[in-house]
Design an enzyme around this catalytic site. Structure first.
Site, PDB file in Angstrom:
ATOM      1  CD  GLU A  63      -1.468  -2.708   1.667  1.00 38.44           C
ATOM      2  OE1 GLU A  63      -0.307  -2.595   2.177  1.00 38.44           O
ATOM      3  OE2 GLU A  63      -2.193  -3.622   0.956  1.00 38.44           O
ATOM      4  CG  HIS A  71     -11.508  -8.400   5.848  1.00 37.06           C
ATOM      5  ND1 HIS A  71     -10.921  -9.557   6.751  1.00 37.06           N
ATOM      6  CD2 HIS A  71     -10.698  -8.548   4.786  1.00 37.06           C
ATOM      7  CE1 HIS A  71      -9.664  -9.934   6.246  1.00 37.06           C
ATOM      8  NE2 HIS A  71      -9.817  -9.634   5.011  1.00 37.06           N
TER       9      HIS A  71
HETATM   10  C1  LIG Z   1      -1.866  -5.224   4.243  1.00 35.86           C
HETATM   11  C2  LIG Z   1      -2.667  -5.911   3.565  1.00 35.86           C
HETATM   12  N1  LIG Z   1      -2.984  -5.709   2.032  1.00 35.86           N
HETATM   13  C3  LIG Z   1      -4.019  -6.521   1.566  1.00 35.86           C
HETATM   14  C4  LIG Z   1      -4.498  -7.562   2.126  1.00 35.86           C
HETATM   15  C5  LIG Z   1      -5.636  -8.241   1.120  1.00 35.86           C
HETATM   16  N2  LIG Z   1      -5.072  -9.588   0.873  1.00 35.86           N
HETATM   17  C6  LIG Z   1      -5.340 -10.845   1.616  1.00 35.86           C
HETATM   18  S1  LIG Z   1      -4.523 -12.122   1.111  1.00 35.86           S
HETATM   19  C7  LIG Z   1      -3.798 -11.283  -0.127  1.00 35.86           C
HETATM   20  C8  LIG Z   1      -2.886 -12.122  -0.907  1.00 35.86           C
HETATM   21  C9  LIG Z   1      -1.513 -12.605  -0.195  1.00 35.86           C
HETATM   22  O1  LIG Z   1      -0.887 -13.509  -1.227  1.00 35.86           O
HETATM   23  P1  LIG Z   1       0.486 -14.185  -0.638  1.00 35.86           P
HETATM   24  O2  LIG Z   1       1.294 -13.370   0.208  1.00 35.86           O
HETATM   25  O3  LIG Z   1       1.136 -14.729  -1.906  1.00 35.86           O
HETATM   26  O4  LIG Z   1      -0.110 -15.388   0.236  1.00 35.86           O
HETATM   27  P2  LIG Z   1      -0.795 -16.633  -0.319  1.00 35.86           P
HETATM   28  O5  LIG Z   1      -2.291 -16.271  -0.287  1.00 35.86           O
HETATM   29  O6  LIG Z   1      -0.324 -17.022  -1.522  1.00 35.86           O
HETATM   30  O7  LIG Z   1      -0.633 -17.597   0.772  1.00 35.86           O
HETATM   31  C10 LIG Z   1      -4.149 -10.089  -0.235  1.00 35.86           C
HETATM   32  C11 LIG Z   1      -3.798  -9.130  -1.003  1.00 35.86           C
HETATM   33  C12 LIG Z   1      -3.994  -7.828   3.582  1.00 35.86           C
HETATM   34  N3  LIG Z   1      -4.888  -8.826   3.968  1.00 35.86           N
HETATM   35  N4  LIG Z   1      -3.413  -7.116   3.958  1.00 35.86           N
END
Ligand SMILES: Cc1ncc(C[n+]2csc(CCOP(=O)(O)OP(=O)(O)O)c2C)c(N)n1
Ligand SMILES: Cc1ncc(C[n+]2csc(CCOP(=O)(O)OP(=O)(O)O)c2C)c(N)n1
Ligand SMILES: [Mg+2]
Ligand SMILES: [Mg+2]
Ligand SMILES: [Mg+2]
Lengths: 337, 62, 393, 337, 393
Positions: free
Chosen positions: A60, A129
């Protein structure tokens, strides 16, 4: 009459501005190929190209920081922060950079960003959320904060926000993306398609930032409210048969102080409703302003109905949410004064 | 809503004055205000009540 | 070992720069001559221009530092010893390439011909200050000179530079962006965002890390310098990386030019570590004797870049000590004259500032009602404090 | 009687806690070898060792994040953020992590951090060395926010903060580190050494968080204030000969509501003073609370005197600062009602 | 190329792991046998235990996913295909080493013997939930199992893990910390803080980056995967780095053990990239058909880790398909039984949650007046809504 839900209205506003202005670009986590986790940007990459609608790294800080640089270049970025709860890593870029850039550079550079972000609870999203952090932004000089409550307003306000040359935080009440939730979570939800405020004209129109909407005229008391809570307040007043004047603020900074003063001077009573935690929430500012400016018209203490000063608890979401009972109690109190 | 037909003074009563008026049962339109723009003060109301010979009411309302 | 470092083609794969991230690109040898493939082969006029900027910034720093001590302003920061990292680097860029500076790049403004008096007006926060007295001294901004508004918040400029570069690429513009950040500041998350965005979007940007070995009182080890180089950060992201002797003006020029050509050819971003030394205190608020030995400066790691460039020109037969002395004098006089001129616009705290009403301008494009009311209040205050004095508007 | 300035008092509090509790550690930019840019941690590394007082990378996110982990381990970290203006990169770790850790883990883990940070202006620090962001923290459930106004209180409150098991933001008004500034910037400054509140007992004492200090008793009006502005308010009331009750809040969350109510019920008039920007500042919350709880005792609108809703401008610092004239005007207004 | 990667000594210089950052540590070959220096030489019992955890987490995921679809809760996340990156890794740690997980490490809790019913209570946010229904499903916490409270905010756990490790080092404790973070989340500034602090303080910590190639709808390229590996991030900080086949349970175990031994020997932190594949959607809120092809999963890059471990045991003559089938059945039944048991405590939204008053507890250690007042208000609300129903306290 063409009716849209709020997501459709937002998508349409984005599409109109992108079509009209080649400097508008959209960026954010999952907004590109996929079209956003709430589908607000669906179809836009396909239509406007990967250069103008693109996915970003999960940062962000980087999203807002890059948007500030793009704004300095001359673009008009519309970054999305996937949930308002995740805006904090980008807060420094908003507070220390975007908000002060015009001032500190004496107009050398500006930051015409529109940061879109779904906010608010009522969707069983748990504490990360569901937050409503609008008060933090209201405290920062240089930022504008906009919160629509209807598809019609969402489209017009978003277009105005994108055209605005100041950084705008555009908080979208995710609970009412698809239907105008009234807070009666145990009753069936009326869809937007049958709601008067879902009539959305085709083409471009804009709603000036800083102008409130009188959602309902009335004499008995003034309700200051925005976002999801507009619909809850309306429902409670309807239910209780209260002749309330309900003011949907639409923009909390700048604020439509004239509409507020005129109404409170008329009604003599003021109720403020927001979903955010109470202490130092934006309701405090509203209460202070009303007391400062309408003191001798007040027939009762200004009342605040808010979320509690706790994180948003997953299983007790409805006990947290400032729903009909909490609002009703405050109205009863005000009316009994 | 505020009684729109009420006198000027009643529109400029502070909450504390309004409380005093209720507690002391005085008619605010009969008292001359010494506050800003001729506004009634809490002291004006108490003085008027004293002059009327009322017992000062206990300040326990609200 | 000047001249020993290989120079890959500007459009090479990032990974081909790996070894350069652990080495130190040097051009000027102990013999004061230029060596090896990184020799930018600048003509003597360009070198003299560069030396002139060096002299000017040093004269400027001297005088402004004294000005602060004399109470003419609240704050000043010198760049002594680091002149090449801004001036030589900036000279390798096009004049409309966009700069996202930190606070120690006054050299860039001087190299780009920004008037001294404007700098001093800003430092004095006086009525001539183009920034209307709003910013701490030395936090310049000049759109005309493609120099971004300096922020007090460390490293925030780095993702902004990347965003600007992305915008330039989106628009098919040939201009590139370059940013400067202190080695200490690379620890901020913003720097990580910058590197990540730069690599993901292959942005036409140069990330200059100025490793002057100190961050206020903290040795560069607190930013990780004891484990690897800062140039090696580039490897972590798959960025091209260079590590350059920041006190070698020719090496700095060459590295920056390499990165600029690479960016302009759309071959990708570069992270450059400029290894240098902060010869003076952090700022006028700082007393380095509290945390480092006085000799450290005398040992002047890497050598004074001004001396090195001067000696190079002399070795080329294109310069001599007399001309140097004359130039130093001329710089001092120019600075003095500009200072005098600027002082006519006022010094900090002596009333000659921008009108009070300007305080409320530019918070937003238009004045909202609440700021209008606050402005009226401020005006009232003024009238109470100094009845009849200076006009509000 | 032993007198200390505020830096000395803070240093002493830190030293006492470090000596007494091996789990207390200090970390931050330049706090170790050098002893802090304001010298608040001077001598502590030498005395307590590099393991317990150490310099950090310039990463406020890392500082707070690491401190949260240390707290989970069982330490009691006292991180310093060099200026409050630089706390934003660490805000997510404070808001989303430290503040909610006890709650979300149902007491599995706690975050007994005390984040010290100099705040406020009046030192010609420009817009990035002058901010007062306390309202942002007050809005976050789970955080406590403490602001001392005297050496005596600084020591006692800091000891209490370190002993507190909740995350505490401890904002130190840097303008009064060395002397109690009264806002009359053109008059000589009285040093702490002659000020009654600089008498600091040796050894350990603590002042409970959430208890205000009646800086001055009075009948004419109530002044709610904290930090530097306590001294300015005192000076103005002295100057004007106003019989004000000046309440130094000391802690804004939790707030000493009893002291506030008792005072406003007595005086009927309330003035709130802070240096932070006005809109949605903590003054708004105070105003709202007073209206909600003391409405029928109010003889005049609650007044707020604050910084303006602009960045802190370097050269016009004294025009920004809510000094004696602004406060005086508000007092006149209140007293004339 | 299983078995081809060299294995430096655990106490080597970080730089000696450079090549391993670009390679892929593999132990299990196409012949289902263990190869090379990274073979951890686990005995068959341990391997069977590991396989049992694999089977259990898969059974658990299946049932919980269905539970969400049946409306028993609001949310669930599977770890299908990534089982080894949590289970095999956790088995290489001491049971009291501290875990700072992301949200896809349910395998660790299962490997550490956390009761299924506690997990399900949390997922249902019911009255048995140890977290009092406050957290989104799967955001577990267990101090008893040295498992840190999961946050919804990505990557925040990473500097916390480093801080915990620093604290452990300060106290002379032998326990180390390990954290897990998705490849997409490495873009957050927090991760950079973690790497910086880890390297500066040489903290006894393992940074596990789970590169499952997806972050919701975003391919790992949006985190930088097209420019270099995630293991290479380590090089940027001078951390030891390893890149491991995350679907090879033996390789994961070996890499984690190497890093744990290194940390415990005070030889420094390690960043491990586990290269794997998210076989299912991101969560129950996600439909991956909107952004990736259905075949992708069928091709199952790297092979199913459960199958690979099973086939290895069979190749060792220590397992067979019948026992596998029996184990799968047993797991399904255990999960079913635990589910039934947990359902007695209630499912989300059906009233059997923690008492309302608990909502105000634990915001602070003690209830301040304003929360006391708000609690009273909530109680009143309750009495209005459901007069006479369930007790408040
Ligand atoms: C600070 C923040 N930004 C955005 C999100 C929304 N979000 C939740 S999971 C995710 C994807 C994460 O991907 P990754 O780190 O590759 O983990 P994976 O789900 O593949 O295990 C996002 C963008 C969040 N939870 N926290
Ligand atoms: C976000 C932030 N944190 C802390 C500071 C305080 N600060 C100002 S300069 C400085 C040191 C920076 O060192 P470095 O990046 O090495 O730059 P140098 O001064 O050596 O040029 C610090 C900590 C700040 N300005 N911004
Ligand atoms: Mg430095
Ligand atoms: Mg504490
Ligand atoms: Mg992933």
């Amino acid at each position: 009459e063409r009716r849209l839900n709020m997501i459709e209205a937002i998508n349409e506003a984005l599409d109109i501005k992108m079509t009209e202005d080649p400097d508008v670009i959209i960026m954010g986590e999952d907004v590109g190929y996929f079209g956003g986790v709430f589908r607000a940007t669906a179809g836009l990459q396909e239509k406007h190209g990967k250069n103008r609608v693109f996915d970003t790294p999960i940062s962000e800080c980087g999203i807002i920081g890059a948007a500030v640089g793009m704004g300095a270049y001359g673009l008009r970025p519309v970054p999305e922060i996937q949930f308002a709860d995740y805006i904090y890593p980008g807060l420094d870029q908003l507070i220390s950079e975007a908000a002060r850039l015009r001032y500190r550079s004496a107009t050398d550079y500006i930051a015409p960003l529109t940061v879109r972000s779904p906010f608010g609870g009522g969707i069983f999203g748990g504490q990360t959320h569901s937050q409503s952090p609008e008060a933090l932004f209201a405290h920062v000089a240089g930022l504008k904060t906009v919160i629509p409550s209807t598809p019609h307003d969402a489209k017009g306000l978003l277009i105005a926000a994108i055209e605005d040359n100041d950084p705008v935080i555009f908080f979208e009440p995710k609970r009412i993306y698809n239907a105008p939730f009234t807070g009666y979570y145990d009753k069936p939800v009326e869809p937007w398609k049958t709601h008067r405020d879902s009539v959305v004209p085709e083409g471009k129109y804009s709603i000036p930032l800083g102008k409130a909407r009188i959602a309902q005229e009335g004499e008995a008391l003034t309700v200051l409210v925005y976002g999801t809570m507009v619909h809850v307040a309306e429902a409670v007043c309807r239910e209780k048969g209260i002749d309330a004047e309900i003011i949907d603020l639409r923009t909390i900074v700048p604020l439509d102080i004239e509409a507020i003063e005129a109404s409170v001077e008329k009604t003599g009573k003021c109720l403020i409703v927001h979903e955010a935690t109470r202490t130092a929430g934006f309701g405090a500012e509203l209460s202070a302003l009303v007391t400062e400016r309408c003191f001798y018209h007040l027939e009762a203490p200004v009342e605040r109905v808010t979320g509690f000063d706790t994180p948003y608890p997953h299983s007790l979401e409805w006990a947290y949410f400032p729903g009909p009972v909490r609002i009703g109690e405050a109205i009863d109190k005000l009316m009994s004064e | 809503p505020a009684a729109s037909e009420a006198s000027d003074a009643s529109q400029t009563l502070s909450p504390a004055v309004r409380r005093a008026v209720l507690e002391h049962g005085v008619d605010p339109t009969t008292i001359k205000g010494t506050g800003k723009d001729g506004r009634l003060t809490k002291e004006d109301v108490i003085a008027a009540a004293k002059a009327k010979g009322d017992d000062p009411a206990p300040a326990t309302s609200s | 070992d000047a001249g020993k470092q290989p120079r890959p083609d500007e459009t090479c794969e990032a990974i081909e720069t790996s070894d350069l991230c652990y080495d130190l690109v040097r051009v000027l040898g102990d013999d004061n001559k230029a060596h090896g493939p990184w020799d930018p082969k600048l003509d003597p006029d360009t070198l003299r221009t560069m030396l002139g900027h060096f002299a000017m910034v040093r004269a400027f720093d001297e005088r402004m530092f004294r000005g602060q001590r004399q109470g003419k302003t609240s704050f000043y920061m010198k760049c002594t010893g680091e002149e090449a990292t801004s001036i030589s680097a900036a000279m390798a860029l096009a004049s409309d390439d966009m700069i996202f500076p930190s606070y120690r790049q006054q050299g860039i403004l001087i190299a780009r011909g920004y008037p001294l008096i404007e700098m001093i007006n800003q430092i004095y926060s006086n009525k001539g200050d183009k920034l209307k007295g709003r910013q701490l001294p030395i936090m310049y901004s000049s759109r005309e000179h493609s120099f971004f508004s300096i922020s007090g918040n460390l490293a925030t400029q780095t993702p902004q530079a990347v965003g600007w570069a992305m915008a330039s690429a989106i628009k098919g513009d040939t201009r590139i962006a370059a940013t400067w950040v202190g080695e200490g500041s690379t620890a901020e998350g913003d720097f990580h965002s910058a590197c990540t965005f730069a690599t993901v979007y292959n942005a036409p940007v140069i990330l200059n890390v100025i490793n002057n070995q100190w961050a206020i009182s903290s040795f560069s080890g607190f930013a990780g310098a004891e484990r690897t180089t800062f140039a090696a950060r580039a490897l972590g992201y798959g960025l091209a990386g260079l590590r350059v002797d920041g006190n070698d003006p020719l090496a700095v020029y060459a590295a920056e030019k390499w990165a600029a050509d690479r960016a302009r050819a759309n071959a990708g971003p570069t992270l450059i570590e400029h290894f240098t030394y902060r010869a003076e205190g952090h700022s006028t608020s700082d007393d380095p004797s509290g945390y480092r030995s006085a000799q450290e400066r005398d040992e002047w790691p890497l050598g004074d870049p001004v001396t090195r460039l001067k000696d190079h020109l002399i070795a080329l037969g294109e310069w001599d000590e007399d001309r140097q002395a004359a130039m130093d004098l001329k710089c001092a006089e120019e600075v003095k004259a500009a200072t005098k001129e600027a002082e006519k616009n006022g010094i900090l705290g002596h009333g000659l500032h921008h009108p009070f009403r300007t305080m409320f301008q530019d918070v937003y494009e238009n004045l909202p009602w609440h700021l209008e009311e606050q402005a009226a209040q401020a005006k009232r205050e003024r009238e109470i404090k100094w009845p009849g004095e200076e006009p509000w508007s």
